[in-house]
Design an enzyme around this catalytic site. Sequence first.
Site, PDB file in Angstrom:
ATOM      1  N   HIS A  99       2.154 -12.074  13.778  1.00 15.59           N
ATOM      2  CA  HIS A  99       3.127 -12.540  14.759  1.00 15.59           C
ATOM      3  C   HIS A  99       2.944 -14.019  15.120  1.00 15.59           C
ATOM      4  O   HIS A  99       3.747 -14.578  15.875  1.00 15.59           O
ATOM      5  CB  HIS A  99       3.052 -11.684  16.035  1.00 15.59           C
ATOM      6  CG  HIS A  99       4.359 -11.541  16.745  1.00 15.59           C
ATOM      7  ND1 HIS A  99       5.456 -12.318  16.465  1.00 15.59           N
ATOM      8  CD2 HIS A  99       4.755 -10.683  17.734  1.00 15.59           C
ATOM      9  CE1 HIS A  99       6.462 -11.975  17.245  1.00 15.59           C
ATOM     10  NE2 HIS A  99       6.061 -10.980  18.017  1.00 15.59           N
ATOM     11  N   THR A 156       0.853  -1.182   0.000  1.00 13.98           N
ATOM     12  CA  THR A 156       0.000   0.000   0.000  1.00 13.98           C
ATOM     13  C   THR A 156       0.886   1.227   0.000  1.00 13.98           C
ATOM     14  O   THR A 156       1.734   1.404   0.877  1.00 13.98           O
ATOM     15  CB  THR A 156      -0.954   0.020   1.221  1.00 13.98           C
ATOM     16  OG1 THR A 156      -1.683   1.259   1.223  1.00 13.98           O
ATOM     17  CG2 THR A 156      -0.224  -0.148   2.530  1.00 13.98           C
TER      18      THR A 156
END
Length: 574
Positions: free
Chosen positions: A546, A489
């Site tokens: 994560h 992005t």
Amino acid sequence: MARVEVVMPKMGESITEGTVVAWLKQPGERVEADEPLLEIGTDKVDTEVPSPASGVLQEILVPEGETVAVGTVLAVIETEAEAAPEAAPTTPAPEAAAAEAPEAPPAQTTPSPEAGEGEIVEVVMPKMGESITEGTVVAWLKQPGERVEADEPLLEIGTDKVDTEVPSPASGVLQEILVPEGETVAVGTVLARIATGAPAATTPREAPTAPTRAPQPTPEPAAPPQPTPSGDGAPATARAPIPRRGPDGRFYSPLVRSIAEKEGLTLEELASIPGSGRGGRVTKRDVLQYLEQRRQRVQQPAARPAEPRPAAPPRPPAPERPAAPPPTPQVAAGTYEGRVEIIEMDRMRQLIAEHMVRSKHTSPHVTSFAEVDVTNLVRVRERNKERFEQREGVRLTYLPFFVQAVVEALKEHPWLNASVEGTRIIVKKDYHIGLAVALGRTGLVVPVIRNAGQKNLVGLAHAIADLVHRARNKQLQPDELQGGTFTITNVGSLGSLMGTPIINQPQVAILATGAIKKRPVVIEHPELGDVIAIRHMMYLSLSYDHRIIDGAMAASFLRKVTEVLESIDPAMEL
């Protein structure tokens, strides 16, 4: 002479019955094939049913207001010609074809007599990808009776991935719309019919719109403020079901009753609404317009009712509701409440909100940052951009370089090109890079560059320009928004230095590229040692899942992207 039966059509998979809202013809009157004969309603939509044949309406078997099952005979038409019996078996099919695609083909020839000068072309719900089985009619860009040219945008349809304009398959006059806005139907369903070679012969159908505008005087809707105070206590009475007929004898369709009950309208409020339908019947548009006017009255004159509240009646509830006093001073003190605008989320914004919340619930997000010296990249682009655009026909932006650097980094860090399914890590061997494209203020979409690892800078520049152009013109297909393995992005194009993007599920990472700014930076000169120089600098932001990506792996990925961008040869020719 032959008898043709008019039956209750099937209007969708989940619809098993319908209510006769109004008969548009009476026994003894002549009716032409495909001329509106009656209006039926469900709790989803009110729609006109065309006559299956030309002739005289002999008898009506189901009166207005009655609800009957699909397939029930509603009326009988006496035809005059011997050819008319042929129309009898075919015409029930077009009625069903309005909601069911498999029965659509017979409808192509049925309405042709009405067109006279041409044939009927059916507009069907297109297949917009391998995994797409249905679509929603978002908006009709033309109305019955209007002229439409071949390939001119006719309607806008949407899926859970993208909204797309559908072009007209032929030139002619839009004869009828079979699927209203907001309805979701299967691929192949007939949405509308176009009469080719015909002038605006269907414009008489727009005649009812003239009366609809006339009975919308502003004074009359303003009269129902009297029921509005009772709206505070109305929820108790609004729970009672709305009867089919009001005290004035007007019939309320299932759709109107459904909206009224959902919005908590009382029978008295419903009866006070001036109807724009036949015989003063209240339509869906009338109810929605009344609700909108009521909302505006609640917002703007809210400061006025605050003055009567000090009177004796309102004081007893005040101690019982501790939450009530705080808003009262606000309304009385200023114009804050009068300057609040309430905006309903459109379909795209609702989908974005749902996807973003789901992503946050799915992946534990962590974001790492890196600073990159892109001076050489800026020089390469500045020197090549004009020649590149003249030769290739597309602008040379920074995005192709970013995509190429990301692909190089993914080759060394395959887990960032993966997805998680339960306790399994699915590593993708192809590099399908998604690009977030802003659509003005309406939202964003993420089209995908397929096999980005197999394209050079020129190929990436063409792919990016094509996807961005079609995304902003609503020409993307749903398949082009699926299957991405990593997303970029470019927040820098909007002026942001950096961002913390949300992962595009089911991917595990997304990279935000910040704005390129000139800053004084300490660099190591081979002869002079440490010197201060003006360099083009930018930040990279990597948000990652994560569950499978740790900080060390994320830092290594960013370091690789940085190395690729900083090692660009300033003498590169494109």
